[in-house]
Design a protein around this motif. Structure first.
Motif, short mmCIF file in Angstrom:
data_model
loop_
_atom_site.label_atom_id
_atom_site.label_comp_id
_atom_site.label_asym_id
_atom_site.label_seq_id
_atom_site.Cartn_x
_atom_site.Cartn_y
_atom_site.Cartn_z
N LEU A 74 45.20 -42.64 42.94
CA LEU A 74 45.51 -43.39 44.38
C LEU A 74 46.98 -42.98 44.73
N VAL A 75 47.09 -42.63 46.02
CA VAL A 75 48.28 -42.09 46.12
C VAL A 75 48.89 -42.76 47.60
N GLU A 76 50.14 -43.50 47.54
CA GLU A 76 50.44 -43.92 48.74
C GLU A 76 50.50 -43.10 49.99
N VAL A 77 50.13 -43.56 51.08
CA VAL A 77 50.38 -42.98 52.57
C VAL A 77 51.76 -43.40 53.32
N LYS A 78 52.70 -42.60 53.40
CA LYS A 78 53.84 -43.14 53.98
C LYS A 78 53.78 -43.01 55.52
N ASP A 79 53.06 -42.32 56.04
CA ASP A 79 52.98 -42.10 57.28
C ASP A 79 51.71 -41.23 57.69
N ALA A 80 51.18 -41.01 59.05
CA ALA A 80 49.97 -40.58 59.36
C ALA A 80 50.18 -40.17 60.98
N ARG A 81 49.65 -39.03 61.35
CA ARG A 81 49.66 -38.54 62.75
C ARG A 81 48.60 -37.88 63.11
N ILE A 82 48.28 -37.65 64.28
CA ILE A 82 47.08 -36.78 64.65
C ILE A 82 47.72 -35.55 65.43
N GLU A 83 47.50 -34.40 65.34
CA GLU A 83 48.02 -33.12 65.88
C GLU A 83 46.71 -32.42 66.58
N LEU A 84 46.96 -32.11 67.78
CA LEU A 84 45.78 -31.52 68.51
C LEU A 84 46.25 -29.98 68.40
N PHE A 85 45.05 -29.31 68.38
CA PHE A 85 45.13 -27.69 68.18
C PHE A 85 45.19 -27.10 69.67
N GLU A 86 46.12 -26.07 69.68
CA GLU A 86 46.34 -25.33 70.93
C GLU A 86 46.22 -23.96 70.48
N ASP A 87 45.74 -23.17 71.76
CA ASP A 87 45.69 -21.74 71.61
C ASP A 87 46.89 -20.90 71.69
N GLU A 88 47.04 -19.68 71.85
CA GLU A 88 48.20 -18.84 71.97
C GLU A 88 48.93 -19.09 73.40
N VAL A 107 44.11 -34.99 61.57
CA VAL A 107 45.28 -35.98 61.05
C VAL A 107 45.89 -35.45 59.79
N VAL A 108 47.26 -35.84 59.94
CA VAL A 108 48.06 -35.44 58.93
C VAL A 108 48.69 -36.60 58.05
N TYR A 109 48.50 -36.67 56.91
CA TYR A 109 48.94 -38.08 56.07
C TYR A 109 50.13 -37.28 55.19
N ASP A 110 51.20 -38.21 55.50
CA ASP A 110 52.56 -38.04 54.60
C ASP A 110 52.37 -38.75 53.24
N LEU A 111 52.19 -38.02 52.17
CA LEU A 111 52.03 -38.75 50.93
C LEU A 111 53.20 -39.21 50.28
N GLY A 112 53.11 -40.15 49.47
CA GLY A 112 53.97 -40.94 48.67
C GLY A 112 54.15 -40.91 47.19
N LYS A 113 54.40 -42.01 46.63
CA LYS A 113 54.17 -41.87 45.18
C LYS A 113 52.64 -42.14 44.73
N VAL A 114 52.27 -41.59 43.66
CA VAL A 114 51.02 -41.58 42.97
C VAL A 114 51.15 -43.14 42.38
N ILE A 115 50.18 -44.10 42.79
CA ILE A 115 50.35 -45.42 42.35
C ILE A 115 49.33 -45.59 41.19
N ASP A 116 48.30 -44.83 40.84
CA ASP A 116 47.34 -45.04 39.86
C ASP A 116 46.69 -43.47 39.67
N LYS A 117 46.48 -43.19 38.32
CA LYS A 117 45.71 -41.95 38.30
C LYS A 117 44.79 -41.97 36.86
N HIS A 118 43.71 -41.20 37.01
CA HIS A 118 42.84 -41.16 35.92
C HIS A 118 42.34 -39.54 35.97
N VAL A 119 43.04 -38.90 34.84
CA VAL A 119 43.06 -37.39 34.82
C VAL A 119 42.10 -37.39 33.44
#
Length: 119
Positions: A74-88, A107-119
């Motif tokens: 489980l990883v924190e989301v610090k920020d998110a944004r949508i990027e549109l694709f363009e041609d040349e 959509v681009v998610y900026d990840l933060g700290k790992v809140i919990d993990k199971h490996v």
């Protein structure tokens, strides 16, 4: 807490846990836009000042593959944004799906700290 669940490959999972991978990218398709975008009453992505608005998540629950005994984090989301694709030529890329025209986007998610993990 709003949590997005995503499947990820082991390599990228390990990079997130080590702190090397700090962003997660997902293509927005007509079949997934309700998962990644804020939608209006007609089912279209909400725009604010010309910018498409991502759906808010506090964290992402990553799972490695589809096996029952898979690693997860489980990883924190610090920020998110949508990027549109363009041609040349810097024109937005459009495509058709079921007779409707859509803009190619991710959509681009900026990840933060790992809140919990199971490996």
């Amino acid at each position: 807490m709003e949590i997005l669940t995503l499947i990820i490959k082991q390599k990228f999972f390990d990079e997130i846990l080590s702190g090397k991978k700090t962003q997660e990218f997902r293509e927005i398709r007509p079949t997934t836009q309700k998962k990644y975008c804020q939608l209006d009453a007609d089912g279209f992505c909400v725009e604010k000042d010309g910018i498409l608005q991502p759906k808010h998540y506090d964290a992402i629950q990553f799972y490695v593959g589809y096996n029952k005994d898979r690693a997860s984090a489980l990883v924190e989301v610090k920020d998110a944004r949508i990027e549109l694709f363009e041609d040349e030529n810097h024109n937005l890329i459009e495509y058709e799906y079921n007779g409707e025209t859509y803009l190619a986007a991710q959509v681009v998610y900026d990840l933060g700290k790992v809140i919990d993990k199971h490996v």
